[in-house]
Design a protein around this motif. Structure first.
Motif, PDB file in Angstrom:
ATOM      1  N   VAL A  41      48.075  52.483   5.094  1.00  0.00           N
ATOM      2  CA  VAL A  41      48.729  53.691   4.586  1.00  0.00           C
ATOM      3  C   VAL A  41      49.473  54.413   5.707  1.00  0.00           C
ATOM      4  CG1 VAL A  41      46.996  53.994   2.775  1.00  0.00           C
ATOM      5  CG2 VAL A  41      46.766  55.251   4.948  1.00  0.00           C
ATOM      6  N   ASP A  42      50.523  55.127   5.282  1.00  0.00           N
ATOM      7  CA  ASP A  42      51.234  55.996   6.209  1.00  0.00           C
ATOM      8  C   ASP A  42      50.489  57.325   6.218  1.00  0.00           C
ATOM      9  OD1 ASP A  42      52.863  57.752   7.538  1.00  0.00           O
ATOM     10  OD2 ASP A  42      54.709  57.092   6.543  1.00  0.00           O
ATOM     11  N   ASP A  43      49.721  57.586   7.252  1.00  0.00           N
ATOM     12  CA  ASP A  43      48.924  58.823   7.171  1.00  0.00           C
ATOM     13  C   ASP A  43      49.713  60.068   7.568  1.00  0.00           C
ATOM     14  OD1 ASP A  43      48.645  58.432   9.875  1.00  0.00           O
ATOM     15  OD2 ASP A  43      46.574  57.702   9.737  1.00  0.00           O
ATOM     16  N   THR A  44      51.024  59.911   7.727  1.00  0.00           N
ATOM     17  CA  THR A  44      51.866  61.112   7.787  1.00  0.00           C
ATOM     18  C   THR A  44      51.878  61.773   6.411  1.00  0.00           C
ATOM     19  OG1 THR A  44      53.361  59.732   9.107  1.00  0.00           O
ATOM     20  CG2 THR A  44      54.119  61.954   8.600  1.00  0.00           C
ATOM     21  N   LEU A  45      51.919  60.937   5.371  1.00  0.00           N
ATOM     22  CA  LEU A  45      52.133  61.443   4.017  1.00  0.00           C
ATOM     23  C   LEU A  45      50.938  61.242   3.095  1.00  0.00           C
ATOM     24  CD1 LEU A  45      55.747  59.994   3.697  1.00  0.00           C
ATOM     25  CD2 LEU A  45      55.161  62.395   4.058  1.00  0.00           C
ATOM     26  N   VAL A  46      50.026  60.325   3.478  1.00  0.00           N
ATOM     27  CA  VAL A  46      48.865  60.048   2.633  1.00  0.00           C
ATOM     28  C   VAL A  46      47.666  60.787   3.204  1.00  0.00           C
ATOM     29  CG1 VAL A  46      47.303  58.251   1.791  1.00  0.00           C
ATOM     30  CG2 VAL A  46      49.761  57.800   1.944  1.00  0.00           C
ATOM     31  N   ASN A  53      59.954  51.915   7.703  1.00  0.00           N
ATOM     32  CA  ASN A  53      59.581  50.656   7.031  1.00  0.00           C
ATOM     33  C   ASN A  53      59.451  49.516   8.037  1.00  0.00           C
ATOM     34  OD1 ASN A  53      62.375  50.516   7.488  1.00  0.00           O
ATOM     35  ND2 ASN A  53      62.810  49.462   5.550  1.00  0.00           N
ATOM     36  N   VAL A  54      60.307  49.499   9.057  1.00  0.00           N
ATOM     37  CA  VAL A  54      60.252  48.416  10.051  1.00  0.00           C
ATOM     38  C   VAL A  54      58.973  48.537  10.891  1.00  0.00           C
ATOM     39  CG1 VAL A  54      61.428  47.388  12.041  1.00  0.00           C
ATOM     40  CG2 VAL A  54      62.761  48.191  10.070  1.00  0.00           C
ATOM     41  N   ILE A  55      58.600  49.768  11.217  1.00  0.00           N
ATOM     42  CA  ILE A  55      57.328  49.961  11.938  1.00  0.00           C
ATOM     43  C   ILE A  55      56.177  49.430  11.086  1.00  0.00           C
ATOM     44  CG2 ILE A  55      55.772  51.655  12.990  1.00  0.00           C
ATOM     45  CD1 ILE A  55      58.191  53.459  13.497  1.00  0.00           C
ATOM     46  N   ALA A  56      56.236  49.706   9.800  1.00  0.00           N
ATOM     47  CA  ALA A  56      55.184  49.242   8.888  1.00  0.00           C
ATOM     48  C   ALA A  56      55.158  47.716   8.798  1.00  0.00           C
ATOM     49  CB  ALA A  56      55.383  49.854   7.494  1.00  0.00           C
ATOM     50  N   LEU A  57      56.325  47.089   8.761  1.00  0.00           N
ATOM     51  CA  LEU A  57      56.376  45.622   8.718  1.00  0.00           C
ATOM     52  C   LEU A  57      55.736  45.032   9.976  1.00  0.00           C
ATOM     53  CD1 LEU A  57      60.000  44.840   7.412  1.00  0.00           C
ATOM     54  CD2 LEU A  57      57.875  44.936   6.098  1.00  0.00           C
ATOM     55  N   ALA A  58      56.050  45.634  11.121  1.00  0.00           N
ATOM     56  CA  ALA A  58      55.467  45.150  12.380  1.00  0.00           C
ATOM     57  C   ALA A  58      53.954  45.289  12.338  1.00  0.00           C
ATOM     58  CB  ALA A  58      56.067  45.925  13.552  1.00  0.00           C
ATOM     59  N   ALA A  78      61.462  50.158  16.896  1.00  0.00           N
ATOM     60  CA  ALA A  78      60.535  50.326  15.774  1.00  0.00           C
ATOM     61  C   ALA A  78      59.528  49.176  15.724  1.00  0.00           C
ATOM     62  CB  ALA A  78      61.317  50.410  14.465  1.00  0.00           C
ATOM     63  N   LEU A  79      60.031  47.952  15.933  1.00  0.00           N
ATOM     64  CA  LEU A  79      59.128  46.793  15.937  1.00  0.00           C
ATOM     65  C   LEU A  79      58.088  46.916  17.033  1.00  0.00           C
ATOM     66  CD1 LEU A  79      61.820  44.023  15.343  1.00  0.00           C
ATOM     67  CD2 LEU A  79      59.880  44.480  13.817  1.00  0.00           C
ATOM     68  N   GLU A  80      58.537  47.294  18.221  1.00  0.00           N
ATOM     69  CA  GLU A  80      57.609  47.460  19.357  1.00  0.00           C
ATOM     70  C   GLU A  80      56.521  48.462  19.024  1.00  0.00           C
ATOM     71  OE1 GLU A  80      59.860  48.662  22.815  1.00  0.00           O
ATOM     72  OE2 GLU A  80      61.085  46.829  22.649  1.00  0.00           O
ATOM     73  N   ILE A  81      56.931  49.585  18.457  1.00  0.00           N
ATOM     74  CA  ILE A  81      55.973  50.639  18.103  1.00  0.00           C
ATOM     75  C   ILE A  81      54.953  50.105  17.100  1.00  0.00           C
ATOM     76  CG2 ILE A  81      55.706  52.905  16.995  1.00  0.00           C
ATOM     77  CD1 ILE A  81      58.621  53.526  17.993  1.00  0.00           C
ATOM     78  N   GLY A  82      55.444  49.402  16.098  1.00  0.00           N
ATOM     79  CA  GLY A  82      54.546  48.876  15.063  1.00  0.00           C
ATOM     80  C   GLY A  82      53.550  47.872  15.631  1.00  0.00           C
TER      81      GLY A  82
END
Lengths: 280, 191, 378
Positions: B107-112, B140-145, B178-182
């Motif tokens: 989950v994205d705990d920014t919003l959930v 979304n890319v961070i989430a994919l990573a 974004a990928l690196e962060i994920g």
């Protein structure tokens, strides 16, 4: 003189479809024959081969013409001739495409295809035979039936307004627009030849007589009387420009009304193809 | 009436089913397309990607599925998720009931804020995108990573190649970041 | 040989890919959900290979242009959905009557009317058969995977050329908008049929001749065979006719050129039917649900099989009857109020009990729904 007439009819006979059993569906005295012969003479004068000419039509009296002529014939559905013709021309820009349509075919059911073919400026010569009525189905009102005129569907006089096809064509983007009548057969021949030679959408309104329905229902007399009235009411464009609106009431302004050069649709698309293929 | 044989049926084990969900504009469909392409074009596995179209695509709930299998994929949509990504509370509430018992929940705990289970991974994708990657669009890319890192369903390299292959010109650096962060944040969770 | 590239492809674009592979060089269309990506794909790809794309003023003009282009000599296609297909039917009828090869793709959505633009449906199955007025025999194919969409579009073009007839490809919203990993066919891998042209001198040409296989060679415009193409009922020379002795053979030609060669057209996928006591009959995206359900039920020991209709029209009367010969029960699953189930009832022996599983709420049937139905009828 007699020889000249004979030669003229020889030309016509060369272009009639072999094996076709005549007579045509047209009533005796119908203006369609005059228009057909003007087309033949124009094509003959331009020296086109029969093989390269495609004549496309929809449904209606005038739309039977391709069946009688020895060209490639595409007799299609009501109002859709320009849709089919667009496909033919765009698929094969080397072919000369002539559309024969009527006032009902082009202006009512086919109005949308008509304005968009004008807009694209695709190289098609369209001859709208305007007899102000639906002949084939027996005399119903069309978008070219004048206000007040009688037809089987306007038995108390037409309460609608009518279209001016040439103004519609010009406004929609046609680049060659002319009007003539079946009385003015020589002018018609030249105008059709001009339209065929023009690169872009050429629109010719050929005012014609339907004595069987329009003439009878509106007491306009027989074919001869109707064609005479075209002679009497026709005003050449040059003269018409000097006349007032009141003076022009009930007159038919004839001549090449508008002509301009704009890029033609198939040429423009070919440039896209060339730029993409050249880029490889 | 009930046929015992059929009632016991489970979703076939050869299928790995993912649902990516959020609100319209969060890039869930594009995320699913990237995931399906990264897994399918570089590996041996088959993938199918579907989504719901319509008003959802322009706001409101948005969902997209990826089904992965070594065998022929018949039914193209996810039935019981092996993985659920929920970028909003609304999406989580809607789709959590269809998560498999041992399914992975991210989950994205920014919003959930309310997650009905302890067994989940929470990362602030939206916040990380906005504050560290430089644009909220790459959440979304961070989430994919993170999905790649947490599941191993696709390699870092394959995902990176696909993301950069689809990134509009001029956004490559943001997407790389974004990928690196994920990868980094998810790796921390694995420990 | 290098390993083939695996690509993730959208269903609608797979259709474009198949069409171009089959030689399509003309596309006319009008934007409509959920088929629009086909028009967009053609707009992008066709000029690159010297082909032509035109966005017409409506669907009526689109199919008209397609028929015109085909008669002029190019392989041509249009794609549409729901309301757009309804607008096209008059000119599709013209293509049947004039025996003009062309491909019409209908990416089905929910109806009637504007209905459900973004939702799946299979409710145009009968329209694909009976859309235009009048009597004729129609060919309709329906893929269920993205790879199939490429190959069935190619097959549609081949059938159109082989039989000189319009061919409908029935997709649906799920098929059109699904992406799947596929390997694309190499050039030459799938056979592509070209139009048979006349070889006789033009003066001997009989444009609608009743040849032994009833398919007449078709010239291009400009090649010297100046003949009449008309939607009016015509004799072998193309002249319009009202004579009963000419009308019957013309209509028989439209029918028999296809009906006599059904075995060339029928294509089915048959799974687990050898010992099946019960069978699912399905087509299009629902076949994926059916094979999923069969896979699950077989693992639980249920003797269930499945037949997928790749060719919906002409209907595989004989083939289906033979395949379902040993079944006592058949379930027809479709996304409509029961269209193909009546065809199945027509062709199967009366002792087979036939059940209809329908869904028409804009969603695809799920494997669980099929399994529940299976349980109910077992």
């Amino acid at each position: 003189m007699a020889t000249a007439v004979k030669q003229k009819s020889d030309v016509i006979l060369q272009y009639l479809r072999p094996h076709k059993k005549m007579p045509s569906v047209w009533c005796a005295g119908c203006g369609n024959g005059i228009i057909m012969s003007a087309i033949i003479r124009a094509v003959d004068k331009l020296g086109y081969s029969k093989d390269e000419v495609v004549m496309v039509s929809g449904i209606g009296c005038s739309s039977r013409m391709p069946i009688y002529l020895d060209f490639n014939a595409l007799h299609t559905t009501h109002g859709r001739a320009l849709g089919f013709a667009t496909g033919v021309k765009f698929a094969r820009p080397d072919l000369k495409v002539i559309v024969i349509t009527g006032d009902g075919d082009a202006l009512a059911i086919g109005g949308n295809h008509f304005i968009h073919a004008c807009r694209r400026n695709i190289d098609i010569t369209t001859i709208l035979i305007n007899n102000a009525i639906y002949g084939m189905t027996g005399g119903q009102g069309s978008p070219a039936t004048p206000s007040g005129a009688f037809s089987t569907t306007t038995p108390y006089g037409n309460v609608e307004k009518h279209f001016e096809p040439c103004e519609l064509a010009r406004a929609a983007g046609a680049t060659y627009v002319g009007r003539t009548t079946v009385y003015h057969a020589t002018q018609m021949e030249k105008m059709i030849a001009g339209g065929l030679a023009h690169s872009g959408f050429a629109f010719i309104e050929a005012i014609s007589n339907c004595q069987t329905y329009f003439g009878r229902l509106n007491r306009k007399g027989d074919a001869v009387a109707m064609i005479k009235s075209f002679k009497e009411n026709a005003v050449m464009l040059g003269k018409a420009k000097k006349m007032s609106e009141e003076e022009l009431e009930g007159k038919i302004v004839i001549g090449t009304l508008y002509r301009t050069e704009k890029t033609e649709f198939c040429d423009e698309y070919q440039r896209v193809i060339d730029s993409l293929q050249g880029g490889k | 009436m009930a046929n015992e044989r059929i009632n016991k049926i489970e979703v076939p084990e050869d299928r790995f089913e993912m649902r990516l969900s959020g609100s319209g504009g969060q890039g869930m469909i594009l995320g699913a397309v990237i995931m399906a392409e990264a897994i399918g074009s570089t590996g041996e596995k088959n993938t199918v990607q579907t989504q719901s179209y319509g008003p959802e695509a322009r706001g409101g709930a948005s969902k997209a599925d990826v089904v992965v299998s070594s065998n022929e994929i018949f039914y193209p949509k996810a039935m019981k998720f092996d993985l659920l990504l929920a970028m909003t509370q609304e999406a989580l509430d809607a789709y959590y009931p269809d998560l498999k018992e041992n399914g992975i929940l991210i989950v994205d705990d920014t919003l959930v804020t309310k997650v009905p289970t302890d067994k989940h991974y929470g990362l602030p994708f939206t916040q990380l995108a906005r504050e560290e990657a430089g644009h909220v669009m790459v959440a979304n890319v961070i989430a994919l990573a993170a999905i790649a890192e947490l599941t191993g369903i696709v390699s870092r390299e394959a995902l990176t190649e696909t993301v950069l292959g689809r990134a509009p010109r001029g956004t490559e650096e943001k997407n790389k970041k974004a990928l690196e962060i994920g990868f980094r944040e998810a790796a921390k969770l694995k420990k | 040989m290098a390993q083939k590239k695996r690509v993730l492809m959208l269903g609608n674009l797979a259709c474009v890919h198949g069409a171009i592979y089959a030689g399509m060089r003309f596309y006319a269309g009008y934007p409509i959900t959920p088929s629009t990506e086909i028009a967009e794909g053609c707009a992008r790809e066709l000029p690159r290979i010297g082909g032509r794309f035109i966005q017409m003023e409506d669907e009526i003009g689109s199919i008209a242009a397609v028929v015109g282009a085909s008669i002029a000599g190019l392989k041509a296609m249009t794609a549409t959905s729901g309301p757009g297909y309804s607008l096209m039917v008059e000119n599709i009828g013209y293509a049947y009557m004039t025996e003009t090869p062309c491909v019409i793709v209908n990416v089905q959505r929910g109806g009637p009317s504007t209905g459900l633009p973004t939702k799946v449906s299979q409710s145009d199955t009968m329209q694909a058969r009976w859309g235009p007025h009048g009597d004729f025999t129609a060919i309709t194919v329906a893929p269920s995977t993205i790879s199939d969409t490429v190959s069935e579009t190619i097959r549609a073009f081949n059938l159109a050329e082989r039989f000189r007839t319009p061919v409908t490809v029935l997709l649906d919203e799920v098929m059109g908008h699904m992406r799947e990993i596929i390997t694309l066919p190499e050039p030459g891998e799938i056979e592509v049929l070209e139009r048979v042209r006349p070889t006789c001198p033009p003066e001997e040409f009989v444009p609608f001749e009743r040849t032994p296989n009833l398919v007449t060679p078709m010239p291009r415009y400009g090649d010297g065979y100046r003949y009449i193409v008309t939607g009016l009922t015509h004799d072998q020379m193309g002249f319009t006719t009202n004579k009963p002795e000419e009308i019957t053979p013309k209509l028989d030609k439209l029918r028999n050129k296809i009906e006599n060669y059904k075995e060339e057209i029928i294509k089915l996928r048959v799974e687990m039917m050898e010992d099946a006591e019960i069978a699912f009959v399905s087509y299009g995206s629902v076949s994926r649900t059916a094979f999923q359900a069969i896979d699950i039920a077989r693992k639980a020991g249920v003797k269930v099989g499945g037949v997928q209709l790749y060719t919906i029209w002409p209907f595989p009367d004989k083939e289906l009857a033979e395949l379902c010969n040993r079944c006592n029960k058949v379930i027809v699953a479709e996304l409509n109020m029961g269209q193909i189930v009546n065809e199945v009832r027509r062709v199967l022996p009366p002792d087979v009990s036939i059940h209809s599983l329908r869904r028409y709420d804009g969603e695809i049937l799920t494997p669980m729904q099929l399994l529940e139905k299976l349980e109910e009828v077992l």
